[in-house]
Design a protein around this motif. Structure first.
Motif, PDB file in Angstrom:
ATOM      1  N   GLY A 288       0.833  -1.199   0.000  1.00 43.49           N
ATOM      2  CA  GLY A 288       0.000   0.000   0.000  1.00 43.49           C
ATOM      3  C   GLY A 288       0.861   1.239   0.000  1.00 43.49           C
ATOM      4  N   ALA A 289       0.404   2.260   0.688  1.00 46.43           N
ATOM      5  CA  ALA A 289       1.136   3.523   0.759  1.00 46.43           C
ATOM      6  C   ALA A 289       0.854   4.177   2.101  1.00 46.43           C
ATOM      7  CB  ALA A 289       0.723   4.447  -0.386  1.00 46.43           C
ATOM      8  N   TYR A 290       1.714   5.134   2.464  1.00 48.87           N
ATOM      9  CA  TYR A 290       1.523   5.820   3.741  1.00 48.87           C
ATOM     10  C   TYR A 290       1.640   7.321   3.562  1.00 48.87           C
ATOM     11  CZ  TYR A 290       6.576   6.561   3.898  1.00 48.87           C
ATOM     12  OH  TYR A 290       7.852   6.959   3.600  1.00 48.87           O
ATOM     13  N   LEU A 291       0.976   8.054   4.450  1.00 49.25           N
ATOM     14  CA  LEU A 291       1.182   9.485   4.651  1.00 49.25           C
ATOM     15  C   LEU A 291       1.630   9.646   6.098  1.00 49.25           C
ATOM     16  CD1 LEU A 291      -2.007  11.015   2.973  1.00 49.25           C
ATOM     17  CD2 LEU A 291       0.287  10.929   2.039  1.00 49.25           C
ATOM     18  N   MET A 292       2.648  10.472   6.358  1.00 44.67           N
ATOM     19  CA  MET A 292       3.188  10.610   7.704  1.00 44.67           C
ATOM     20  C   MET A 292       3.102  12.067   8.181  1.00 44.67           C
ATOM     21  SD  MET A 292       6.978   9.569   9.092  1.00 44.67           S
ATOM     22  CE  MET A 292       6.774   7.890   8.491  1.00 44.67           C
ATOM     23  N   TYR A 293       2.641  12.224   9.420  1.00 45.18           N
ATOM     24  CA  TYR A 293       2.536  13.546  10.048  1.00 45.18           C
ATOM     25  C   TYR A 293       3.185  13.475  11.426  1.00 45.18           C
ATOM     26  CZ  TYR A 293      -0.996  14.284   6.436  1.00 45.18           C
ATOM     27  OH  TYR A 293      -1.648  14.386   5.239  1.00 45.18           O
ATOM     28  N   ASP A 294       3.699  14.630  11.901  1.00 42.58           N
ATOM     29  CA  ASP A 294       4.250  14.639  13.248  1.00 42.58           C
ATOM     30  C   ASP A 294       3.144  14.915  14.270  1.00 42.58           C
ATOM     31  OD1 ASP A 294       3.717  17.352  13.270  1.00 42.58           O
ATOM     32  OD2 ASP A 294       5.806  17.966  13.026  1.00 42.58           O
ATOM     33  N   LEU A 295       3.522  15.010  15.539  1.00 44.41           N
ATOM     34  CA  LEU A 295       2.515  15.166  16.601  1.00 44.41           C
ATOM     35  C   LEU A 295       1.778  16.497  16.509  1.00 44.41           C
ATOM     36  CD1 LEU A 295       4.394  13.639  19.655  1.00 44.41           C
ATOM     37  CD2 LEU A 295       2.495  12.662  18.377  1.00 44.41           C
ATOM     38  N   ASN A 296       2.352  17.461  15.787  1.00 44.20           N
ATOM     39  CA  ASN A 296       1.692  18.753  15.615  1.00 44.20           C
ATOM     40  C   ASN A 296       0.845  18.811  14.342  1.00 44.20           C
ATOM     41  OD1 ASN A 296       2.824  19.979  17.966  1.00 44.20           O
ATOM     42  ND2 ASN A 296       4.779  20.151  16.863  1.00 44.20           N
ATOM     43  N   GLY A 297       0.718  17.677  13.686  1.00 46.72           N
ATOM     44  CA  GLY A 297      -0.113  17.624  12.495  1.00 46.72           C
ATOM     45  C   GLY A 297       0.567  18.106  11.233  1.00 46.72           C
ATOM     46  N   ARG A 298       1.892  18.327  11.292  1.00 44.97           N
ATOM     47  CA  ARG A 298       2.620  18.791  10.121  1.00 44.97           C
ATOM     48  C   ARG A 298       3.010  17.605   9.236  1.00 44.97           C
ATOM     49  NH1 ARG A 298       6.732  22.380  13.628  1.00 44.97           N
ATOM     50  NH2 ARG A 298       6.877  20.297  14.543  1.00 44.97           N
ATOM     51  N   TYR A 299       2.837  17.792   7.932  1.00 42.47           N
ATOM     52  CA  TYR A 299       3.147  16.741   6.967  1.00 42.47           C
ATOM     53  C   TYR A 299       4.643  16.448   6.970  1.00 42.47           C
ATOM     54  CZ  TYR A 299       3.847  14.579   2.368  1.00 42.47           C
ATOM     55  OH  TYR A 299       4.216  13.754   1.335  1.00 42.47           O
ATOM     56  N   VAL A 300       5.013  15.175   7.035  1.00 46.91           N
ATOM     57  CA  VAL A 300       6.410  14.771   7.068  1.00 46.91           C
ATOM     58  C   VAL A 300       6.830  14.132   5.748  1.00 46.91           C
ATOM     59  CG1 VAL A 300       8.109  13.281   8.188  1.00 46.91           C
ATOM     60  CG2 VAL A 300       6.374  14.463   9.560  1.00 46.91           C
ATOM     61  N   GLY A 301       6.011  13.247   5.220  1.00 48.87           N
ATOM     62  CA  GLY A 301       6.376  12.584   3.972  1.00 48.87           C
ATOM     63  C   GLY A 301       5.390  11.488   3.614  1.00 48.87           C
ATOM     64  N   LYS A 302       5.667  10.836   2.488  1.00 47.34           N
ATOM     65  CA  LYS A 302       4.800   9.761   2.013  1.00 47.34           C
ATOM     66  C   LYS A 302       5.647   8.786   1.211  1.00 47.34           C
ATOM     67  CE  LYS A 302       3.474  12.266  -2.188  1.00 47.34           C
ATOM     68  NZ  LYS A 302       2.355  12.817  -2.965  1.00 47.34           N
TER      69      LYS A 302
END
Length: 311
Positions: A288-302
């Protein structure tokens, strides 16, 4: 054809024809018309007929490819590779005539190479990604090319509910020095032409070449949407189409996983350590695929997830 021959259409009648069958009977019949040879005074590549091959001929040929033929357009002169089709290969051939009028611009012999005669993979594919409705996202188009590339042309269809301004399509660093033209040729069907006026090339390799920014409407249903390419032409440095069939069709997944959904997969997807500082490991029984965010809701990567261990 010597220089004294005037421009025009010259009928070539065939007379005295006898065509024998296996019984030695003449079975020839009359043809209603004569074949015609057209002689032009214009040079090859002079798509607009102004006796000069320049950028105007490239632009007119591009307009023709997009279905907007200029009021004056010489198909036979624009078809510099004699394959009876106007596409990016002819744009590149006209470019060669402009940059090197006395050098190699096109072959007088028709190139009969097919993909089966060529070595290596050269294809386009969408990077598998997961998007959510009512968001602006970017679809990445990857090029896998074992041949050095000189230009591209292809069509693709976006699912209903995906909106795109073709002018927003941009190239990655792999296409530095290239021009990108795109247009919607029918509902949700887009045609893209990639070429260079500076003889730039795409080094062989694998990676994104185009970013396609889209907006996904709020009413798009959660599902897996294949994004396939048609009418694909990938040119090598000899202006030959070397495109091959991709091993699979790229997909875009629309939908989100809530906590309840994740609980259903807790025995099949493992994420560790928790907390994580530098490397997150994902053991998955699925692709599949992933979207990653930090604890502050900021986009990190995919990125993509393969079955097995991912880091």
């Amino acid at each position: 054809i010597n220089e004294e021959v005037l421009e025009g259409d010259y009928p070539i009648p065939v007379t005295g024809l006898i065509l024998s069958d296996v019984n030695n009977e003449d079975v020839a019949s009359l043809c209603s018309t004569d074949g015609i040879i057209t002689v032009y005074s214009h040079p090859m590549g002079d798509a607009n007929g102004d006796d000069t091959v320049n950028i105007l001929d490239i632009l007119g040929t591009i307009d023709y490819i997009f279905g907007n033929p200029p009021s004056t357009f010489y198909f036979d002169l624009a078809d510099v590779n004699f394959d009876t089709t106007i596409n990016v290969l002819d744009v590149l051939g006209i470019q060669d005539i402009i940059l090197s009028p006395a050098g190699r611009a096109f072959n007088n012999d028709i190139n009969t190479s097919t993909a089966d005669d060529l070595v290596g993979d050269n294809y386009l594919m969408v990077t598998h990604d997961v998007f959510t409705p009512n968001t602006s996202e970017t679809i990445e188009i990857n090029l896998v090319n074992e041949a050095i590339g000189k230009g591209l042309q292809f069509d693709f269809v976006l699912p209903e509910g995906f909106t795109l301004n073709p002018a927003d399509i941009i190239g990655t660093s792999r296409l530095d020095g290239f021009n990108i033209s795109a247009q919607e040729v029918s509902t949700n069907t887009y045609r893209v032409i990639v070429f260079s006026l500076t003889s730039a090339t795409v080094a062989h390799g694998t990676g994104a070449v185009l970013n396609v920014p889209v907006f996904i409407e709020s009413d798009v249903s959660s599902a897996v949407y294949p994004i396939a390419y048609t009418e694909v032409v990938i040119s090598d440095t000899n202006n030959t189409d070397v495109s091959t069939t991709p091993p699979s069709v790229g997909e875009i997944t629309i939908g989100t996983l809530g906590i309840g959904n994740l609980e259903n997969y807790e025995d099949h997807v493992k994420l560790y350590p928790n907390p994580v500082q530098n490397i997150l490991s994902i053991d998955s029984e699925f692709e599949g695929a992933y979207l990653m965010y930090d604890l502050n809701g900021r986009y990190v990567g995919k990125g993509a997830i393969l079955s097995g261990k991912n880091e």
